[in-house]
Design an enzyme around this catalytic site. Structure first.
Site, PDB file in Angstrom:
ATOM      1  N   THR A 158       2.768  -1.487   8.858  1.00 45.70           N
ATOM      2  CA  THR A 158       3.172  -2.399   9.935  1.00 45.70           C
ATOM      3  C   THR A 158       3.429  -3.822   9.472  1.00 45.70           C
ATOM      4  O   THR A 158       4.050  -4.598  10.190  1.00 45.70           O
ATOM      5  CB  THR A 158       2.057  -2.478  10.999  1.00 45.70           C
ATOM      6  OG1 THR A 158       0.879  -2.953  10.344  1.00 45.70           O
ATOM      7  CG2 THR A 158       1.808  -1.131  11.642  1.00 45.70           C
ATOM      8  N   GLY A 159       2.888  -4.207   8.338  1.00 44.75           N
ATOM      9  CA  GLY A 159       2.909  -5.597   7.890  1.00 44.75           C
ATOM     10  C   GLY A 159       1.699  -6.377   8.402  1.00 44.75           C
ATOM     11  O   GLY A 159       1.421  -7.485   7.945  1.00 44.75           O
ATOM     12  N   ILE A 160       0.991  -5.773   9.342  1.00 41.42           N
ATOM     13  CA  ILE A 160      -0.137  -6.487   9.966  1.00 41.42           C
ATOM     14  C   ILE A 160      -1.350  -6.525   9.038  1.00 41.42           C
ATOM     15  O   ILE A 160      -1.953  -7.581   8.816  1.00 41.42           O
ATOM     16  CB  ILE A 160      -0.511  -5.842  11.312  1.00 41.42           C
ATOM     17  CG1 ILE A 160       0.647  -5.958  12.304  1.00 41.42           C
ATOM     18  CG2 ILE A 160      -1.766  -6.501  11.888  1.00 41.42           C
ATOM     19  CD1 ILE A 160       0.447  -5.131  13.580  1.00 41.42           C
ATOM     20  N   GLY A 161      -1.711  -5.375   8.493  1.00 40.58           N
ATOM     21  CA  GLY A 161      -2.916  -5.305   7.664  1.00 40.58           C
ATOM     22  C   GLY A 161      -2.839  -6.232   6.465  1.00 40.58           C
ATOM     23  O   GLY A 161      -3.780  -6.990   6.189  1.00 40.58           O
TER      24      GLY A 161
ATOM     25  N   ASP B 197       0.864  -1.176   0.000  1.00 41.80           N
ATOM     26  CA  ASP B 197       0.000   0.000   0.000  1.00 41.80           C
ATOM     27  C   ASP B 197       0.905   1.232   0.000  1.00 41.80           C
ATOM     28  O   ASP B 197       2.139   1.111  -0.100  1.00 41.80           O
ATOM     29  CB  ASP B 197      -0.995  -0.037   1.180  1.00 41.80           C
ATOM     30  CG  ASP B 197      -0.331   0.230   2.533  1.00 41.80           C
ATOM     31  OD1 ASP B 197       0.915   0.293   2.606  1.00 41.80           O
ATOM     32  OD2 ASP B 197      -1.071   0.367   3.531  1.00 41.80           O
ATOM     33  N   HIS B 198       0.320   2.424   0.136  1.00 40.07           N
ATOM     34  CA  HIS B 198       1.122   3.660   0.112  1.00 40.07           C
ATOM     35  C   HIS B 198       2.073   3.742   1.309  1.00 40.07           C
ATOM     36  O   HIS B 198       3.086   4.415   1.252  1.00 40.07           O
ATOM     37  CB  HIS B 198       0.202   4.894   0.077  1.00 40.07           C
ATOM     38  CG  HIS B 198      -0.877   4.836   1.101  1.00 40.07           C
ATOM     39  ND1 HIS B 198      -2.065   4.161   0.898  1.00 40.07           N
ATOM     40  CD2 HIS B 198      -0.936   5.314   2.370  1.00 40.07           C
ATOM     41  CE1 HIS B 198      -2.820   4.254   1.977  1.00 40.07           C
ATOM     42  NE2 HIS B 198      -2.151   4.930   2.893  1.00 40.07           N
TER      43      HIS B 198
ATOM     44  N   ARG C 134       6.934 -33.988   9.101  1.00 47.62           N
ATOM     45  CA  ARG C 134       5.951 -33.621  10.129  1.00 47.62           C
ATOM     46  C   ARG C 134       5.452 -32.185   9.929  1.00 47.62           C
ATOM     47  O   ARG C 134       4.309 -31.863  10.305  1.00 47.62           O
ATOM     48  CB  ARG C 134       6.538 -33.800  11.527  1.00 47.62           C
ATOM     49  CG  ARG C 134       7.665 -32.851  11.876  1.00 47.62           C
ATOM     50  CD  ARG C 134       8.236 -33.159  13.262  1.00 47.62           C
ATOM     51  NE  ARG C 134       9.211 -32.174  13.699  1.00 47.62           N
ATOM     52  CZ  ARG C 134      10.489 -32.136  13.316  1.00 47.62           C
ATOM     53  NH1 ARG C 134      10.954 -33.038  12.478  1.00 47.62           N
ATOM     54  NH2 ARG C 134      11.305 -31.210  13.783  1.00 47.62           N
ATOM     55  N   HIS C 135       6.258 -31.364   9.306  1.00 44.76           N
ATOM     56  CA  HIS C 135       5.830 -29.975   9.066  1.00 44.76           C
ATOM     57  C   HIS C 135       4.738 -29.927   7.995  1.00 44.76           C
ATOM     58  O   HIS C 135       3.815 -29.125   8.071  1.00 44.76           O
ATOM     59  CB  HIS C 135       7.026 -29.120   8.662  1.00 44.76           C
ATOM     60  CG  HIS C 135       8.111 -29.122   9.701  1.00 44.76           C
ATOM     61  ND1 HIS C 135       7.930 -28.569  10.946  1.00 44.76           N
ATOM     62  CD2 HIS C 135       9.361 -29.658   9.695  1.00 44.76           C
ATOM     63  CE1 HIS C 135       9.034 -28.740  11.660  1.00 44.76           C
ATOM     64  NE2 HIS C 135       9.917 -29.403  10.924  1.00 44.76           N
TER      65      HIS C 135
ATOM     66  N   CYS D 100       3.113  -3.117   4.105  1.00 49.10           N
ATOM     67  CA  CYS D 100       2.275  -1.969   4.451  1.00 49.10           C
ATOM     68  C   CYS D 100       3.005  -1.234   5.567  1.00 49.10           C
ATOM     69  O   CYS D 100       4.214  -1.429   5.741  1.00 49.10           O
ATOM     70  CB  CYS D 100       0.848  -2.387   4.820  1.00 49.10           C
ATOM     71  SG  CYS D 100       0.662  -3.403   6.294  1.00 49.10           S
TER      72      CYS D 100
ATOM     73  N   HIS E 131       9.055 -24.387   8.160  1.00 51.25           N
ATOM     74  CA  HIS E 131       8.023 -25.076   8.937  1.00 51.25           C
ATOM     75  C   HIS E 131       6.615 -24.828   8.400  1.00 51.25           C
ATOM     76  O   HIS E 131       5.811 -25.749   8.341  1.00 51.25           O
ATOM     77  CB  HIS E 131       8.079 -24.632  10.400  1.00 51.25           C
ATOM     78  CG  HIS E 131       9.251 -25.208  11.143  1.00 51.25           C
ATOM     79  ND1 HIS E 131       9.344 -25.204  12.525  1.00 51.25           N
ATOM     80  CD2 HIS E 131      10.388 -25.809  10.699  1.00 51.25           C
ATOM     81  CE1 HIS E 131      10.490 -25.767  12.898  1.00 51.25           C
ATOM     82  NE2 HIS E 131      11.145 -26.147  11.811  1.00 51.25           N
TER      83      HIS E 131
HETATM   84  C1  RB5 Z   1      -1.977   2.837   6.272  1.00 47.75           C
HETATM   85  O1  RB5 Z   1      -1.949   4.080   6.848  1.00 47.75           O
HETATM   86  C2  RB5 Z   1      -1.703   1.777   7.336  1.00 47.75           C
HETATM   87  O2  RB5 Z   1      -2.824   1.597   8.115  1.00 47.75           O
HETATM   88  C3  RB5 Z   1      -1.274   0.481   6.686  1.00 47.75           C
HETATM   89  O3  RB5 Z   1      -0.142   0.698   5.925  1.00 47.75           O
HETATM   90  C4  RB5 Z   1      -0.935  -0.676   7.591  1.00 47.75           C
HETATM   91  O4  RB5 Z   1      -0.046  -0.307   8.596  1.00 47.75           O
HETATM   92  C5  RB5 Z   1      -2.064  -1.452   8.081  1.00 47.75           C
HETATM   93  O5  RB5 Z   1      -1.908  -2.478   8.754  1.00 47.75           O
END
Ligand code: RB5
Length: 145
Positions: A66-69, A7-8, A131-132, A64, A97
């Site tokens: 955080t990498g989370i989204g 993303d941006h 096993r993995h 992104c 794994h």
């Molecule tokens: C975008 O502002 C931000 O929310 C996205 O890049 C990311 O961190 C979401 O998990």
């Protein structure tokens, strides 16, 4: 073929990783976004994940803020195992794994030097099977329950 997308909030790190891929002879396809073009992270995650499921690409890198989204979104696509990685050991384990097809990075979390080590470790690792594989099969069976 490696699918890459962000993303941006991840576009600067995406360009750093693309340069690494080019310099190391990896074939890749950039699914966007490009600088100054806003992109919602679920959209790019779905696009990259579908490129894996369709067979167009065999591995993916999503970025992104955080990498989370992107990891949450990519894992909603049936057949995908996307790993959110912030260290080299986890990147190796994600392949060895968990047979993760995608790693997810956060531009606001992981600096470019460490990010490239993570990408390098992931791309050079192989799934260990045995096993993995049994455990990976159990993950995928959850999708059909
Ligand atoms: C975008 O502002 C931000 O929310 C996205 O890049 C990311 O961190 C979401 O998990």
């Amino acid at each position: 073929m490696i699918a890459i997308g962000s993303d941006h909030g991840g576009v600067v790190l995406k360009d750093v990783i693309k340069e690494y891929l080019e310099q190391n002879g990896y074939e890749f396809k950039d699914f966007g976004t490009q600088k100054d073009v806003p992109m919602d992270y679920p959209d790019i995650a779905e696009t990259v994940a579908k490129a894996i499921v369709s067979g167009e690409c065999s591995k993916g890198i999503l970025i992104c803020g955080t990498g989370i989204g992107v990891s949450i979104a990519a894992n909603k696509v049936k057949g995908i195992r996307a790993a959110h990685t912030t260290d080299v050991f986890s990147a190796k384990m994600a392949k060895q794994h968990n047979d993760a097809q995608i790693i997810c990075l956060g531009e606001r979390i992981t600096g470019p030097g460490l990010a490239l080590e993570i990408v390098d470790a992931y791309l050079k690792s192989e799934h260990l099977g045995g096993r993995h594989q049994r455990r990976v099969d159990k993950i995928m069976a959850i999708e059909n329950k």
